[in-house]
Design a protein around this motif. Sequence first.
Motif, mmCIF file in Angstrom:
data_model
loop_
_atom_site.group_PDB
_atom_site.id
_atom_site.type_symbol
_atom_site.label_atom_id
_atom_site.label_comp_id
_atom_site.label_asym_id
_atom_site.label_seq_id
_atom_site.Cartn_x
_atom_site.Cartn_y
_atom_site.Cartn_z
ATOM 1 N N ALA A 115 43.874 39.263 32.858
ATOM 2 C CA ALA A 115 43.141 38.604 34.426
ATOM 3 C C ALA A 115 44.246 38.606 35.965
ATOM 4 N N ALA A 116 44.173 38.658 36.749
ATOM 5 C CA ALA A 116 44.405 39.173 38.159
ATOM 6 C C ALA A 116 43.648 37.880 38.526
ATOM 7 N N LEU A 117 44.291 36.824 39.195
ATOM 8 C CA LEU A 117 43.982 35.773 40.184
ATOM 9 C C LEU A 117 44.911 35.490 40.986
ATOM 10 N N ALA A 118 43.820 35.492 42.432
ATOM 11 C CA ALA A 118 44.429 35.009 43.370
ATOM 12 C C ALA A 118 43.406 33.781 44.478
ATOM 13 N N GLY A 119 44.442 33.183 44.833
ATOM 14 C CA GLY A 119 43.893 32.116 45.616
ATOM 15 C C GLY A 119 43.820 32.677 47.070
ATOM 16 N N ILE A 120 42.903 32.128 47.860
ATOM 17 C CA ILE A 120 42.607 32.551 49.452
ATOM 18 C C ILE A 120 42.383 30.872 50.137
ATOM 19 N N ALA A 121 44.077 30.795 50.908
ATOM 20 C CA ALA A 121 43.334 29.982 51.996
ATOM 21 C C ALA A 121 42.192 29.608 53.190
ATOM 22 N N LEU A 122 41.657 28.665 53.149
ATOM 23 C CA LEU A 122 40.175 29.172 54.133
ATOM 24 C C LEU A 122 40.494 28.318 55.223
ATOM 25 N N PRO A 123 39.815 29.099 56.518
ATOM 26 C CA PRO A 123 38.885 30.489 56.558
ATOM 27 C C PRO A 123 40.189 31.684 56.646
ATOM 28 N N ASN A 124 39.723 32.674 56.244
ATOM 29 C CA ASN A 124 40.652 33.764 56.219
ATOM 30 C C ASN A 124 39.758 34.757 55.541
ATOM 31 N N LYS A 125 39.379 35.890 56.186
ATOM 32 C CA LYS A 125 38.221 36.716 56.497
ATOM 33 C C LYS A 125 39.156 38.079 55.880
ATOM 34 N N ALA A 126 40.093 38.480 56.303
ATOM 35 C CA ALA A 126 41.246 39.856 56.629
ATOM 36 C C ALA A 126 40.848 39.728 54.540
ATOM 37 N N SER A 127 42.173 38.785 54.447
ATOM 38 C CA SER A 127 41.909 38.208 52.479
ATOM 39 C C SER A 127 41.038 38.449 51.685
ATOM 40 N N ILE A 128 39.856 37.920 52.358
ATOM 41 C CA ILE A 128 38.471 38.425 51.457
ATOM 42 C C ILE A 128 37.979 39.606 51.254
ATOM 43 N N ALA A 129 38.321 40.384 52.368
ATOM 44 C CA ALA A 129 37.492 41.843 52.617
ATOM 45 C C ALA A 129 38.680 42.293 51.610
ATOM 46 N N LEU A 130 40.170 42.343 51.414
ATOM 47 C CA LEU A 130 40.786 42.335 50.641
ATOM 48 C C LEU A 130 40.478 43.108 49.559
ATOM 49 N N HIS A 131 39.961 41.336 48.841
ATOM 50 C CA HIS A 131 40.051 41.180 47.319
ATOM 51 C C HIS A 131 39.129 41.126 46.865
ATOM 52 N N GLN A 132 37.913 41.564 48.181
ATOM 53 C CA GLN A 132 36.486 41.930 47.242
ATOM 54 C C GLN A 132 36.439 43.494 47.215
ATOM 55 N N ALA A 133 37.381 44.036 48.379
ATOM 56 C CA ALA A 133 37.547 45.823 48.260
ATOM 57 C C ALA A 133 38.251 46.065 46.541
ATOM 58 N N MET A 134 38.946 45.731 47.105
ATOM 59 C CA MET A 134 39.594 45.114 45.269
ATOM 60 C C MET A 134 39.165 45.546 43.655
ATOM 61 N N ARG A 135 37.679 44.910 44.185
ATOM 62 C CA ARG A 135 37.567 44.441 42.803
ATOM 63 C C ARG A 135 36.830 43.092 42.672
ATOM 64 N N PHE A 136 38.009 41.818 42.936
ATOM 65 C CA PHE A 136 38.062 40.683 42.757
ATOM 66 C C PHE A 136 36.571 40.265 43.197
ATOM 67 N N GLU A 137 36.395 39.037 41.909
ATOM 68 C CA GLU A 137 35.442 38.503 42.695
ATOM 69 C C GLU A 137 35.490 37.136 42.760
ATOM 70 N N LEU A 138 34.218 35.825 43.421
ATOM 71 C CA LEU A 138 34.942 34.786 43.650
ATOM 72 C C LEU A 138 34.741 33.861 42.329
ATOM 73 N N VAL A 139 35.588 33.381 41.743
ATOM 74 C CA VAL A 139 34.790 32.644 41.121
ATOM 75 C C VAL A 139 35.189 30.680 41.021
ATOM 76 N N GLY A 140 35.344 30.405 42.131
ATOM 77 C CA GLY A 140 35.083 28.766 42.190
ATOM 78 C C GLY A 140 36.374 28.910 43.711
ATOM 79 N N THR A 141 35.967 27.594 44.498
ATOM 80 C CA THR A 141 36.627 26.855 45.447
ATOM 81 C C THR A 141 36.586 25.797 45.794
ATOM 82 N N TYR A 142 38.661 25.552 45.099
ATOM 83 C CA TYR A 142 38.383 23.427 44.976
ATOM 84 C C TYR A 142 38.753 23.354 46.811
#
Length: 162
Positions: A115-142
């Motif tokens: 499993a590969a995990l990526a934490g994205i400090a919000l807001p960050n539309k560009a990083s979210i779009a990249l990770h979604q394009a790479m088939r990462f799924e949102l699993v939660g938000t701290y």
Amino acid sequence: MVEFRSATVADATRCAEIYEPFVNNSWVSFELNAPDTAEMGVRIAKALHSHDWLVAEADEEVIGYAYGSEHRTRGAYQTSCDVAVYVDSDHKRQGVGRSLYEALLPRLKDRKMHAALAGIALPNKASIALHQAMRFELVGTYKEVGWKMGGWRDVAWFQRLL
């Protein structure tokens, strides 16, 4: 033309230069002080030993990098890893980040990462779009997990099974 290769400790200065604005001018990184060349070299060596660290080069200059690192220290997490990608501001939106991940993720799988995990400090539309394009799924938000640049910052966690 952009080429991709394994990093070496000799890439530490350029990687530190790329990373510095993410630390000092944004909340993308939760570090408060940008690492110097020596510290970046230690990080590269550690990642190469346990996971991987790649750089993207154009015209013999490093323009971005991506790496995998330990997710948590407890033994049961040993097949999960954190991933991150950073691209020089002059080379954003050119597919460099995506290409780095396309090269990195199979290498991590070869190293028995599940499993590969990526934490994205919000807001960050560009990083979210990249990770979604790479088939990462949102699993939660701290919520309000970090204080940086005068405000509380949330971190969204994305995961991709390899």
